[in-house]
Scaffold this active site. Structure first.
Site, PDB file in Angstrom:
ATOM      1  N   LEU A  60       0.862  -1.180   0.000  1.00 39.27           N
ATOM      2  CA  LEU A  60       0.000   0.000   0.000  1.00 39.27           C
ATOM      3  C   LEU A  60       0.906   1.241   0.000  1.00 39.27           C
ATOM      4  CD1 LEU A  60      -3.072   0.489   2.384  1.00 39.27           C
ATOM      5  CD2 LEU A  60      -1.877   2.330   1.218  1.00 39.27           C
ATOM      6  N   GLU A  62       1.413   4.051  -3.118  1.00 38.59           N
ATOM      7  CA  GLU A  62       1.143   4.392  -4.520  1.00 38.59           C
ATOM      8  C   GLU A  62       2.384   4.879  -5.256  1.00 38.59           C
ATOM      9  OE1 GLU A  62      -2.596   3.926  -2.502  1.00 38.59           O
ATOM     10  OE2 GLU A  62      -0.850   5.156  -1.987  1.00 38.59           O
ATOM     11  N   GLN A  84      -5.968   2.050  -6.667  1.00 42.23           N
ATOM     12  CA  GLN A  84      -7.314   1.653  -6.254  1.00 42.23           C
ATOM     13  C   GLN A  84      -8.338   2.766  -6.413  1.00 42.23           C
ATOM     14  OE1 GLN A  84      -7.488  -0.204  -2.402  1.00 42.23           O
ATOM     15  NE2 GLN A  84      -6.779  -2.162  -3.209  1.00 42.23           N
ATOM     16  N   PHE A  85      -7.939   4.015  -6.191  1.00 38.19           N
ATOM     17  CA  PHE A  85      -8.830   5.158  -6.383  1.00 38.19           C
ATOM     18  C   PHE A  85      -7.984   6.342  -6.843  1.00 38.19           C
ATOM     19  CE2 PHE A  85     -10.851   2.469  -3.262  1.00 38.19           C
ATOM     20  CZ  PHE A  85     -12.162   2.396  -3.715  1.00 38.19           C
ATOM     21  N   HIS A 131     -12.030   8.871  -1.922  1.00 36.16           N
ATOM     22  CA  HIS A 131     -12.242   7.787  -2.880  1.00 36.16           C
ATOM     23  C   HIS A 131     -12.957   8.245  -4.163  1.00 36.16           C
ATOM     24  CE1 HIS A 131     -11.260   5.517   0.692  1.00 36.16           C
ATOM     25  NE2 HIS A 131     -11.281   4.378   0.027  1.00 36.16           N
TER      26      HIS A 131
END
Length: 329
Positions: A60, A62, A84-85, A131
């Site tokens: 985790l 980015e 993921q977002f 998100h």
């Protein structure tokens, strides 16, 4: 060509599988893309099919994910990264803005960067903070990076295939709300939709309504209601923000003379402002009224319980486009 009805997430997954099958250089990396198959199951089954060396679970982090993709691309592979977002892209912007987008320029053309960054964004699904933010304008303001945003399952598969063919980096934005709610006829075999070419989602003569991603569905529903009021709305699905189909936009504006731009991002600094400036420069003598923008307000993205008050909805689009249809310059 065999066609079948697919959701957007199914179309994306099918495209990834077909591209990996066709080209052994394609690798998929990201948080939870392997064992879990992605938080939205976009990569479901790919690790079992192609192995852990080609579908790699990352920590985790980015910046580490994007930085690893850069290294893989320079070394001759063709990585597809999943963030993921899009809101989490802030944690990797030093890599995307300073490395990904600039590498061809910095290396004087010696290195291309065939890298695709997939990332969902947009509201309507009650996500937690960070998100759903629509931050696409940050990336259209990053020279060297292509930005695409499909609104249909058909385009999701074809644009992703085209993005994966590109020797330059592409940010590929996926609408959270459209993953399973968007469903249409999609060819089973491989095909591409060219980057930089818009889609006329609905023909019209009175107003041009420009949107992308999940906002296209809102625009189409609003256009249907407006037709009942005698207002003919042409809906343009941009598909691609950079490169932008200026010719396609100009052709529509020359026909209608009135333009509304719809997006989920806040008003100030949103990509709609770039469209206003471009249309004013390219189509000034076609305009019969000021261009309007229908957007979210200039506030942080709200809690899920009130996001319906934040994102432009069909009723608001109908009211503002109806007023535009009666306006004059």
């Amino acid at each position: 060509c065999l066609m079948s009805e697919k959701t957007m997430i199914e179309a994306i997954r099918e495209c990834l599988g077909q591209e990996m099958e066709a080209d052994s250089r394609v690798v998929v990396i990201g948080e939870d893309v392997g064992v879990l198959g992605g938080v939205f199951r976009a990569t479901d089954g790919l690790q079992a099919r192609f192995g852990k060396e080609r579908v790699v679970d990352m920590p985790l982090a980015e910046g580490v994910i994007v930085g690893s993709g850069i290294g893989l691309a320079i070394s001759g592979l063709r990585p597809v990264i999943e963030l993921q977002f899009l809101g989490f892209g802030h944690q990797a912007f030093h890599q995307i803005g300073q490395q990904v987008a600039r590498l061809r320029y910095r290396s004087q053309g010696r290195h291309s960067l065939p890298l695709v960054i997939r990332s969902p964004f947009g509201g309507g699904v009650r996500t937690p903070e960070l998100h759903s933010d629509a931050f696409e304008a940050f990336y259209t303001h990053t020279p060297g990076l292509k930005v695409v945003a499909p609104a249909t399952a058909y385009d999701a598969k074809g644009l992703l295939a085209a993005a994966m063919e590109s020797d330059d980096p592409v940010l590929y934005l996926e609408p959270l709300k459209g993953y399973r709610l968007t469903k249409d006829e999609v060819p089973d075999e491989r095909y591409t939709v060219p980057l930089g070419k818009l889609r006329v989602a609905r023909e019209g003569t009175d107003v041009t309504l420009i949107a992308w991603s999940a906002a296209v569905n809102v625009a189409e529903r609003a256009a249907e209601e407006l037709a009942g009021q005698g207002i003919s709305v042409e809906v343009l699905d941009l598909r691609s923000l950079n490169p932008l189909d200026i010719d396609g936009i100009s052709e529509s504006v020359a026909k209608t003379g009135r333009v509304a731009i719809l997006h989920e991002a806040p008003l100030t600094g949103g990509f709609g402002g770039e469209l206003v400036a471009t249309i004013q420069q390219e189509c000034f003598y076609s305009l019969e009224a000021p261009i309007i923008r229908i957007t979210s307000p200039d506030t942080p993205y709200p809690l899920g319980g009130v996001e319906d008050l934040y994102i432009p909805d069909v009723d608001r689009v109908v009211a503002e486009v109806a007023a535009l249809a009666k306006a004059s310059a």
